[in-house]
Structure formats: structure tokens, C-alpha cells
Design a protein around this motif. Structure first.
Motif, PDB file in Angstrom:
ATOM      1  N   LEU A   1       0.822  -1.246   0.015  1.00  0.00           N
ATOM      2  CA  LEU A   1      -0.105   0.088  -0.034  1.00  0.00           C
ATOM      3  C   LEU A   1       0.842   1.485   0.182  1.00  0.00           C
ATOM      4  O   LEU A   1       0.506   2.281  -0.805  1.00  0.00           O
ATOM      5  N   ALA A   2       2.189   1.297   0.535  1.00  0.00           N
ATOM      6  CA  ALA A   2       3.029   2.425   1.018  1.00  0.00           C
ATOM      7  C   ALA A   2       3.650   2.692  -0.450  1.00  0.00           C
ATOM      8  O   ALA A   2       4.153   3.826  -0.685  1.00  0.00           O
ATOM      9  N   GLU A   3       3.826   1.834  -1.327  1.00  0.00           N
ATOM     10  CA  GLU A   3       4.077   1.994  -2.809  1.00  0.00           C
ATOM     11  C   GLU A   3       3.627   3.019  -3.486  1.00  0.00           C
ATOM     12  O   GLU A   3       4.186   3.553  -4.427  1.00  0.00           O
ATOM     13  N   LEU A  60       6.718   6.158   5.238  1.00  0.00           N
ATOM     14  CA  LEU A  60       5.654   6.818   5.941  1.00  0.00           C
ATOM     15  C   LEU A  60       6.280   8.128   6.608  1.00  0.00           C
ATOM     16  O   LEU A  60       5.585   9.176   6.616  1.00  0.00           O
ATOM     17  N   GLN A  61       7.529   8.057   7.241  1.00  0.00           N
ATOM     18  CA  GLN A  61       8.003   9.172   8.135  1.00  0.00           C
ATOM     19  C   GLN A  61       8.349  10.266   7.055  1.00  0.00           C
ATOM     20  O   GLN A  61       8.288  11.474   7.427  1.00  0.00           O
ATOM     21  N   SER A  62       8.745   9.855   5.880  1.00  0.00           N
ATOM     22  CA  SER A  62       9.125  10.750   4.793  1.00  0.00           C
ATOM     23  C   SER A  62       7.969  11.494   4.105  1.00  0.00           C
ATOM     24  O   SER A  62       8.222  12.186   3.128  1.00  0.00           O
ATOM     25  N   MET A 110      -1.690   7.312   5.485  1.00  0.00           N
ATOM     26  CA  MET A 110      -1.406   5.968   6.093  1.00  0.00           C
ATOM     27  C   MET A 110      -0.636   6.470   7.451  1.00  0.00           C
ATOM     28  O   MET A 110      -0.791   5.812   8.436  1.00  0.00           O
ATOM     29  N   LYS A 111       0.269   7.515   7.071  1.00  0.00           N
ATOM     30  CA  LYS A 111       1.042   7.839   8.216  1.00  0.00           C
ATOM     31  C   LYS A 111       0.165   8.388   9.332  1.00  0.00           C
ATOM     32  O   LYS A 111       0.401   8.496  10.558  1.00  0.00           O
ATOM     33  N   LEU A 160      -4.565   6.225  12.829  1.00  0.00           N
ATOM     34  CA  LEU A 160      -4.443   6.229  14.114  1.00  0.00           C
ATOM     35  C   LEU A 160      -3.854   4.932  14.478  1.00  0.00           C
ATOM     36  O   LEU A 160      -4.086   3.863  14.020  1.00  0.00           O
ATOM     37  N   GLY A 161      -2.653   5.100  15.134  1.00  0.00           N
ATOM     38  CA  GLY A 161      -1.856   3.489  15.462  1.00  0.00           C
ATOM     39  C   GLY A 161      -0.919   3.129  14.626  1.00  0.00           C
ATOM     40  O   GLY A 161      -0.260   2.172  15.103  1.00  0.00           O
ATOM     41  N   MET A 162      -0.819   3.699  13.482  1.00  0.00           N
ATOM     42  CA  MET A 162       0.050   3.183  12.515  1.00  0.00           C
ATOM     43  C   MET A 162       1.457   3.169  12.628  1.00  0.00           C
ATOM     44  O   MET A 162       2.375   2.293  12.962  1.00  0.00           O
ATOM     45  N   MET A 163       1.960   4.266  13.114  1.00  0.00           N
ATOM     46  CA  MET A 163       3.447   4.571  13.348  1.00  0.00           C
ATOM     47  C   MET A 163       3.839   3.982  14.667  1.00  0.00           C
ATOM     48  O   MET A 163       4.625   3.454  14.825  1.00  0.00           O
ATOM     49  N   LEU A 164       2.973   3.920  15.623  1.00  0.00           N
ATOM     50  CA  LEU A 164       3.265   3.458  17.077  1.00  0.00           C
ATOM     51  C   LEU A 164       3.363   1.884  16.871  1.00  0.00           C
ATOM     52  O   LEU A 164       4.200   1.317  17.523  1.00  0.00           O
TER      53      LEU A 164
END
Length: 276
Positions: A59-61, A103-105, A69-70, A73-77
Motif C-alpha cells: 500500500l505504501a508503494e 511513511l515518516q518521509s 497511512m502515516k 491512528l496507531g500506524m506509526m506506533l
């Protein structure tokens, strides 16, 4: 046990749907699927977690998905928890780390794109991002005999057994597989595993200095020792999997029409399982 099998079935179906670029926007826009995948990242079954990570990686592609996505809620954690959990297998931690970095970028890519245009062109030759990660590398395989979903499943089983394989995606139309592996794993190990199926033969696709492509066969007389991956449980055999028929529908290219109804089914399952 039944609930665990249901979770595994659902996450494997979402993974297969996410493998098709035409489905990725719909999955992220769906109100139940993305939150469900995040909850799967905390599942006690490591196979469910790894399959959920593969789905999230697909999905991140899609660049248009990354910001949403970033912010989900709860994704990065949850990604951080997988990276920091002592019981997570090494390949699982590395895959979670790559997704976290992508995702961070999100949101910073457009500004950096103009400044690094030349380097970006070279990076785009790789299907997966993060190819400059010293701990991982990308290998592109051309696979003779990769003709249908049955052969694809056979290839998946062979790759999943190799310790050091992080993730992979298929380009069925051109009979290719793009594999992310640890830097200490030789590409020959992938060829050995796929060639052992006896019905497919793998060759490596490399870039030439002028930007073209060269297909290089693996040495016939060199059988690279393949270290099997025991950290992640094997996927369900086809004859034991309750999702056998659905797999045939959702893994072919252009499966939006076939997958749309199943997305609703998956969302209903996730709602029953997590939102009570």
C-alpha cells in the motif's frame, strides 16, 4: 484456533489484493481495512504480523496513500512496537523499519525530489524504496515459467522459506519478481530456491552502464546453500487453506472488480473482530 485461522485468511487476502497496484487506493480509502491491518500488526501470530506488514508495504508503494497511512491512528506506533519487540524475527523488524521510514518521509518527498533528481532516476530503477539501506538490497528476477497464479504461489512458497528474504512483489505480465533481501544473502540463493521447483527457472536482471537491462543466468553448476527461514511459520498449504478459491480471483492483474466485493467482506470481518 478458528479465530486465528480466520485472521490469517483475511490478512493473506488483503496482502494479495494490495499486491495489485490497481487496488491500493481503494484499500486505503476503505474505512475498515487499514485500521484492521494496523490491529493485525499486534497479533500474537508472527505469520499474521508479517503478512500484514507485506500488505502495508504494498500500500505504501502508492505515493498518494502515504500521508493518509502515516496519519492513521496507531500506524506509526504499531510499526515502532514491531521494530522494538524482542520476539519479532529479524526480517519482520527490518520490513517494519523500511515502512516506518517511507511513511515518516511522507510530505517531504516533493521538496527533496528536485534537489536529488539525478539520484532519484537511478533509485526508480528499483521497485522497492530504501535501496540505499546498507542492511538490505533489491534483486530483480526474470522467471521463465511464471505463467499463472499456481506458479506464483509455488514461487512464493520457495521464497518464503529463505532466511534473509524481507519482501517481494510480482510483475506477472513480464514474468518478473522484485525481491528485497538482506545484504549478506546472495542472489544465487533465490535462483536455487526457484529452480528447485523444477517448473520455473530464474535469471537475474541487472542494469547496464547505459541504463539498459541485461538478463544474467545463474551458474548451472553452482547450487547456493539456502538457509531456511524458521522464524516465520509456513503459510497454509493450498489444500488446507479455506481461501483457495478466492486466491485465484484476487491475485491476477486488474482485479478491482473481483476484489471490491471481497474488500467489503474483509471489512465486515474486521468490524466483527475488533469493533464491538
Amino acid at each position: 484456533m478458528s479465530a486465528e485461522l480466520d485472521a490469517l485468511t483475511v490478512v493473506n487476502q488483503l496482502r494479495d489484493l494490495a499486491a495489485d497496484p490497481l487496488n491500493r487506493r481503494a484499500i486505503v480509502e476503505d474505512q475498515g481495512c487499514l485500521p484492521g491491518l494496523i490491529l493485525f500488526l499486534d497479533h500474537p501470530n508472527p505469520q499474521v504480523v508479517y503478512s500484514a506488514l507485506l500488505a502495508v508495504r504494498y500500500l505504501a508503494e502508492c505515493r498518494a496513500n502515504r500521508e493518509k497511512m502515516k496519519d492513521e491512528l496507531g500506524m506509526m506506533l504499531s510499526l515502532q512496537n514491531v521494530m522494538q519487540k524482542s520476539t519479532s524475527p529479524g526480517e519482520t523488524k527490518l520490513l517494519a523499519s523500511e515502512i516506518y521510514e517511507i511513511l515518516q518521509s511522507a510530505g517531504k518527498e516533493e521538496a527533496a525530489q528536485a534537489e536529488a533528481a539525478a539520484a532519484s532516476c537511478r533509485r526508480k530503477a528499483h521497485f522497492f524504496l530504501g535501496s540505499n539501506n546498507k542492511r538490505a538490497k533489491t534483486v530483480v528476477l526474470h522467471i521463465d515459467g511464471l505463467d499463472d497464479s499456481t506458479r506464483r504461489s509455488l514461487c512464493e512458497e520457495a521464497l518464503l522459506k529463505i532466511r534473509g528474504v524481507i519482501s517481494f512483489t510480482f510483475q506477472m505480465a513480464v514474468k518478473r519478481c522484485v525481491v528485497r533481501i538482506r545484504s549478506d544473502l546472495k542472489a544465487e540463493a533465490l535462483g536455487t530456491a526457484i529452480n528447485s521447483t523444477k517448473v520455473m527457472k530464474a535469471q537475474q536482471v541487472v542494469k547496464t552502464e547505459n541504463g539498459g537491462e541485461l538478463i544474467v543466468p545463474f551458474q548451472e553448476d553452482s547450487a547456493e546453500l539456502v538457509e531456511e527461514n524458521t522464524d516465520i511459520p509456513d503459510y497454509l498449504p493450498e489444500e488446507e487453506s479455506p481461501s483457495q478459491e478466492q486466491d485465484k480471483a484476487v491475485t491476477r492483474v486488474g482485479s478491482i472488480a473481483d476484489g471490491a466485493g471481497w474488500l467489503s467482506t474483509a471489512a465486515n470481518f474486521l468490524t466483527r473482530s475488533f469493533y464491538w
